[in-house]
Write a protein that holds these residues in place. Structure first.
Motif, mmCIF file in Angstrom:
data_model
loop_
_atom_site.group_PDB
_atom_site.id
_atom_site.type_symbol
_atom_site.label_atom_id
_atom_site.label_comp_id
_atom_site.label_asym_id
_atom_site.label_seq_id
_atom_site.Cartn_x
_atom_site.Cartn_y
_atom_site.Cartn_z
ATOM 1 N N UNK A 128 0.862 -1.176 0.000
ATOM 2 C CA UNK A 128 0.000 0.000 0.000
ATOM 3 C C UNK A 128 0.900 1.228 0.000
ATOM 4 N N UNK A 129 0.463 2.289 -0.631
ATOM 5 C CA UNK A 129 1.258 3.502 -0.673
ATOM 6 C C UNK A 129 1.083 4.298 0.621
ATOM 7 N N UNK A 130 2.203 4.792 1.153
ATOM 8 C CA UNK A 130 2.165 5.642 2.327
ATOM 9 C C UNK A 130 2.056 7.105 1.938
ATOM 10 N N UNK A 131 2.220 7.985 2.911
ATOM 11 C CA UNK A 131 2.010 9.421 2.725
ATOM 12 C C UNK A 131 2.851 9.992 1.586
ATOM 13 N N UNK A 132 4.178 9.850 1.654
ATOM 14 C CA UNK A 132 5.028 10.429 0.608
ATOM 15 C C UNK A 132 4.992 9.618 -0.674
ATOM 16 N N UNK A 133 4.777 8.319 -0.559
ATOM 17 C CA UNK A 133 4.711 7.492 -1.763
ATOM 18 C C UNK A 133 3.512 7.894 -2.616
ATOM 19 N N UNK A 134 2.403 8.270 -1.985
ATOM 20 C CA UNK A 134 1.233 8.744 -2.747
ATOM 21 C C UNK A 134 1.517 10.080 -3.424
ATOM 22 N N UNK A 135 2.549 10.755 -2.980
ATOM 23 C CA UNK A 135 2.908 12.066 -3.532
ATOM 24 C C UNK A 135 4.121 11.984 -4.461
ATOM 25 N N UNK A 136 4.443 10.787 -4.911
ATOM 26 C CA UNK A 136 5.454 10.632 -5.943
ATOM 27 C C UNK A 136 6.835 10.204 -5.504
ATOM 28 N N UNK A 137 7.012 9.981 -4.201
ATOM 29 C CA UNK A 137 8.313 9.509 -3.731
ATOM 30 C C UNK A 137 8.453 8.010 -3.985
ATOM 31 N N UNK A 138 9.696 7.573 -4.044
ATOM 32 C CA UNK A 138 9.997 6.179 -4.362
ATOM 33 C C UNK A 138 9.445 5.226 -3.304
ATOM 34 N N UNK A 139 8.947 4.103 -3.759
ATOM 35 C CA UNK A 139 8.493 3.066 -2.844
ATOM 36 C C UNK A 139 9.669 2.277 -2.280
ATOM 37 N N UNK A 140 10.781 2.228 -3.014
ATOM 38 C CA UNK A 140 11.924 1.417 -2.597
ATOM 39 C C UNK A 140 12.980 2.234 -1.849
#
Length: 196
Positions: A174-186
């Motif tokens: 699931x995408x977290x706060x910054x990941x939903x805003x375009x930051x890397x998941x890895x």
């Protein structure tokens, strides 16, 4: 004290990841204001794909076996701080207590300020991932995530939630706060995985 500052050898040739600059300061970066915290009502939970869901008061959490590690800290904004001494509870200890099920694949961290961040389970089951409550021998400052934050020296620091209140073991990412805003998941600093 356990020294894990050589973990970079698993990821790259240099201790300082590419695109980073070393600093002796410890800048404060958060998504918003420092949230209020009441030690009398604070609760830490371990839920999701586990055999034994867990819940701790602040006093109970502080009574868990802890260790001190010397780590490096890498911020996605381009600075790194070497030789940080964090004291806390290893992620692996909590995972073992909870009995993570075979279908668990990711971990979602949650925090007092509604921050969330997700990491693959394999990236959490490492000796250097700590729920840290002390920095350089002193209680972790509130602006740095006190009373409790996650530290992930093998990933950019946004993967280490400040003011953490629990973890949920997931069977799907699931995408977290910054990941939903375009930051890397890895978020691998040695590959400069800053953005997706």
């Amino acid at each position: 004290m356990k020294d894990v500052t050589n973990l970079y050898q698993e990821f790259g040739d240099e201790r300082l990841p590419p695109g980073q600059r070393e600093t002796s300061k410890f800048p404060v970066l958060s998504k918003g204001e420092t949230p209020p915290w009441d030690p009398n009502t604070w609760e830490f939970t371990v839920t999701g794909a586990v055999e034994n869901p867990l819940s701790f008061t602040w006093e109970e959490f502080r009574d868990l076996p802890a260790e001190t590690q010397r780590q490096d800290f890498h911020c996605v904004t381009g600075w790194s701080k070497f030789d940080c001494e964090f004291t806390g509870v290893p992620f692996t200890d909590l995972a073992e207590r909870a009995g993570v099920t075979d279908d668990a694949s990711h971990v979602m961290f949650a925090a007092l300020d509604d921050y969330t961040t997700d990491l693959p389970l394999q990236n959490c089951l490492r000796e250097e991932v700590l729920f840290a409550w002390a920095f350089d021998g002193e209680p972790l400052a509130r602006e740095h995530g006190g009373p409790l934050r996650v530290v992930t020296p093998h990933r950019y620091a946004y993967k280490g939630a400040k003011w953490v209140t629990g973890v949920e073991f997931l069977t799907e990412p699931e995408l977290g706060y910054w990941e939903r805003r375009g930051y890397s998941e890895t978020a691998d600093p040695w590959k400069e995985e800053r953005y997706s």
